[in-house]
Design a protein around this motif. Structure first.
Motif, PDB file in Angstrom:
ATOM      1  N   MET A  31       5.004 123.054   1.526  1.00 40.31           N
ATOM      2  CA  MET A  31       5.678 122.311   0.475  1.00 40.31           C
ATOM      3  C   MET A  31       6.432 121.128   1.075  1.00 40.31           C
ATOM      4  N   THR A  32       6.303 119.979   0.438  1.00 33.62           N
ATOM      5  CA  THR A  32       7.075 118.806   0.832  1.00 33.62           C
ATOM      6  C   THR A  32       8.524 118.989   0.403  1.00 33.62           C
ATOM      7  N   VAL A  33       9.446 118.647   1.296  1.00 39.58           N
ATOM      8  CA  VAL A  33      10.880 118.696   0.972  1.00 39.58           C
ATOM      9  C   VAL A  33      11.571 117.434   1.473  1.00 39.58           C
ATOM     10  N   ASN A  34      12.623 117.054   0.775  1.00 42.48           N
ATOM     11  CA  ASN A  34      13.530 116.052   1.330  1.00 42.48           C
ATOM     12  C   ASN A  34      14.931 116.643   1.387  1.00 42.48           C
ATOM     13  N   SER A  35      15.008 117.947   1.153  1.00 41.48           N
ATOM     14  CA  SER A  35      16.287 118.657   1.198  1.00 41.48           C
ATOM     15  C   SER A  35      16.367 119.530   2.442  1.00 41.48           C
ATOM     16  N   PHE A  36      16.111 118.943   3.590  1.00 42.06           N
ATOM     17  CA  PHE A  36      16.210 119.641   4.870  1.00 42.06           C
ATOM     18  C   PHE A  36      17.444 119.108   5.590  1.00 42.06           C
ATOM     19  N   ALA A  37      18.183 120.001   6.238  1.00 47.23           N
ATOM     20  CA  ALA A  37      19.379 119.555   6.966  1.00 47.23           C
ATOM     21  C   ALA A  37      19.701 120.507   8.113  1.00 47.23           C
ATOM     22  N   SER A  38      20.300 119.945   9.140  1.00 48.48           N
ATOM     23  CA  SER A  38      20.899 120.735  10.198  1.00 48.48           C
ATOM     24  C   SER A  38      22.208 121.299   9.650  1.00 48.48           C
ATOM     25  N   VAL A  39      22.502 122.553   9.994  1.00 48.20           N
ATOM     26  CA  VAL A  39      23.718 123.193   9.494  1.00 48.20           C
ATOM     27  C   VAL A  39      24.729 123.416  10.602  1.00 48.20           C
ATOM     28  N   SER A  40      24.282 123.947  11.746  1.00 48.49           N
ATOM     29  CA  SER A  40      25.207 124.392  12.780  1.00 48.49           C
ATOM     30  C   SER A  40      24.559 124.303  14.154  1.00 48.49           C
ATOM     31  N   LEU A  41      25.377 124.014  15.161  1.00 49.79           N
ATOM     32  CA  LEU A  41      24.918 124.053  16.549  1.00 49.79           C
ATOM     33  C   LEU A  41      25.224 125.386  17.215  1.00 49.79           C
ATOM     34  N   ASP A  42      26.158 126.154  16.647  1.00 48.78           N
ATOM     35  CA  ASP A  42      26.511 127.442  17.227  1.00 48.78           C
ATOM     36  C   ASP A  42      26.835 128.427  16.119  1.00 48.78           C
ATOM     37  N   PRO A  43      25.863 129.217  15.682  1.00 48.52           N
ATOM     38  CA  PRO A  43      24.487 129.286  16.169  1.00 48.52           C
ATOM     39  C   PRO A  43      23.657 128.121  15.621  1.00 48.52           C
ATOM     40  N   LEU A  44      22.453 127.953  16.163  1.00 51.05           N
ATOM     41  CA  LEU A  44      21.555 126.901  15.693  1.00 51.05           C
ATOM     42  C   LEU A  44      21.011 127.300  14.324  1.00 51.05           C
ATOM     43  N   LEU A  45      21.406 126.549  13.287  1.00 53.26           N
ATOM     44  CA  LEU A  45      20.984 126.833  11.924  1.00 53.26           C
ATOM     45  C   LEU A  45      20.521 125.557  11.239  1.00 53.26           C
ATOM     46  N   ALA A  46      19.517 125.709  10.375  1.00 53.21           N
ATOM     47  CA  ALA A  46      19.023 124.611   9.540  1.00 53.21           C
ATOM     48  C   ALA A  46      18.813 125.173   8.140  1.00 53.21           C
ATOM     49  N   LEU A  47      18.662 124.270   7.168  1.00 52.69           N
ATOM     50  CA  LEU A  47      18.413 124.721   5.804  1.00 52.69           C
ATOM     51  C   LEU A  47      17.435 123.805   5.104  1.00 52.69           C
ATOM     52  N   PHE A  48      16.827 124.329   4.048  1.00 48.75           N
ATOM     53  CA  PHE A  48      16.080 123.524   3.094  1.00 48.75           C
ATOM     54  C   PHE A  48      16.256 124.189   1.743  1.00 48.75           C
ATOM     55  N   CYS A  49      15.958 123.447   0.704  1.00 49.71           N
ATOM     56  CA  CYS A  49      16.079 123.973  -0.656  1.00 49.71           C
ATOM     57  C   CYS A  49      14.691 124.096  -1.268  1.00 49.71           C
ATOM     58  N   ALA A  50      14.453 125.234  -1.935  1.00 48.33           N
ATOM     59  CA  ALA A  50      13.170 125.492  -2.584  1.00 48.33           C
ATOM     60  C   ALA A  50      13.409 125.740  -4.067  1.00 48.33           C
ATOM     61  N   GLU A  51      12.648 125.035  -4.896  1.00 44.60           N
ATOM     62  CA  GLU A  51      12.754 125.227  -6.332  1.00 44.60           C
ATOM     63  C   GLU A  51      12.281 126.637  -6.684  1.00 44.60           C
ATOM     64  N   LYS A  52      13.052 127.338  -7.482  1.00 46.16           N
ATOM     65  CA  LYS A  52      12.768 128.747  -7.770  1.00 46.16           C
ATOM     66  C   LYS A  52      11.448 128.962  -8.489  1.00 46.16           C
ATOM     67  N   VAL A  53      10.963 127.988  -9.259  1.00 47.84           N
ATOM     68  CA  VAL A  53       9.702 128.166  -9.982  1.00 47.84           C
ATOM     69  C   VAL A  53       8.477 127.834  -9.129  1.00 47.84           C
ATOM     70  N   ALA A  54       8.675 127.276  -7.938  1.00 40.96           N
ATOM     71  CA  ALA A  54       7.553 126.944  -7.057  1.00 40.96           C
ATOM     72  C   ALA A  54       7.012 128.214  -6.407  1.00 40.96           C
ATOM     73  N   ARG A  55       5.701 128.324  -6.284  1.00 36.43           N
ATOM     74  CA  ARG A  55       5.124 129.516  -5.643  1.00 36.43           C
ATOM     75  C   ARG A  55       5.563 129.615  -4.186  1.00 36.43           C
ATOM     76  N   PHE A  56       5.883 128.470  -3.563  1.00 36.89           N
ATOM     77  CA  PHE A  56       6.365 128.482  -2.185  1.00 36.89           C
ATOM     78  C   PHE A  56       7.658 129.279  -2.068  1.00 36.89           C
ATOM     79  N   HIS A  57       8.499 129.198  -3.074  1.00 39.39           N
ATOM     80  CA  HIS A  57       9.792 129.881  -3.064  1.00 39.39           C
ATOM     81  C   HIS A  57       9.630 131.367  -2.746  1.00 39.39           C
ATOM     82  N   ASP A  58       8.827 132.059  -3.518  1.00 46.83           N
ATOM     83  CA  ASP A  58       8.651 133.497  -3.313  1.00 46.83           C
ATOM     84  C   ASP A  58       7.946 133.795  -1.993  1.00 46.83           C
ATOM     85  N   ALA A  59       7.017 132.921  -1.605  1.00 43.73           N
ATOM     86  CA  ALA A  59       6.298 133.129  -0.344  1.00 43.73           C
ATOM     87  C   ALA A  59       7.242 133.043   0.849  1.00 43.73           C
TER      88      ALA A  59
END
Length: 158
Positions: A31-59
């Motif tokens: 899935m294409t996203v533009n809602s990706f971000a670095s969250v933390s360096l300690d620990p190393l965390l990143a995030l993205f947002c997935a629309e709940k109705v997208a089949r990618f979400h459940d996968a």
């Protein structure tokens, strides 16, 4: 609050574009996203947002692992393809040079950067879920400029 006004305002924030991938029962999901971000360096965390109705979400929630391929400014067609709803799952990575990371997720060979993540938390975000993951591997397979999204259109640096 007017949703259209809100979209215009947040659209003024330029974002990079990535394709997030996962695999469930030997089936690739992307899935294409533009809602990706670095969250933390300690620990190393990143995030993205997935629309709940997208089949990618459940996968991606079922898989618990995901990959991120940051797209170059030459990959607008790739972004559009993986943003298209209802495309067949079978063969969606055919013709797209990729390799498997250590978590088994597909990572694009021509990406400017790749990350592999293991989900650590999922938060409610209205009509989206905010998926947070521990970053377990990174790479910079290709050089170039990033593909951007600004004011509802694809953009390039310079």
């Amino acid at each position: 609050m007017d949703r259209d006004a809100y979209r215009r305002v947040v659209g003024r924030f330029a974002t990079g574009i990535a394709v997030v991938t996962t695999i469930v029962d030997d089936t690739d999901h992307a899935m294409t996203v533009n809602s990706f971000a670095s969250v933390s360096l300690d620990p190393l965390l990143a995030l993205f947002c997935a629309e709940k109705v997208a089949r990618f979400h459940d996968a991606v929630l079922a898989a618990g692992v995901w990959g991120v391929s940051v797209l170059a400014d030459t990959a607008e067609d790739v972004s559009r393809f993986y943003a298209h709803r209802g495309r067949p799952l079978k063969g969606q990575l055919d013709g797209r040079p990729h390799h498997r990371g250590g978590l088994g997720v597909a990572l694009f060979d021509d990406a400017l950067a790749t990350l592999e993540c293991r989900t650590t938390a999922v938060h409610d975000g209205g009509d989206h879920s905010i998926v947070v993951g521990e970053v377990v591997a990174v790479d910079t397979p290709a050089e170039g400029s990033p593909l951007l999204y600004h004011e509802g259109r694809y953009r390039r640096l310079g």
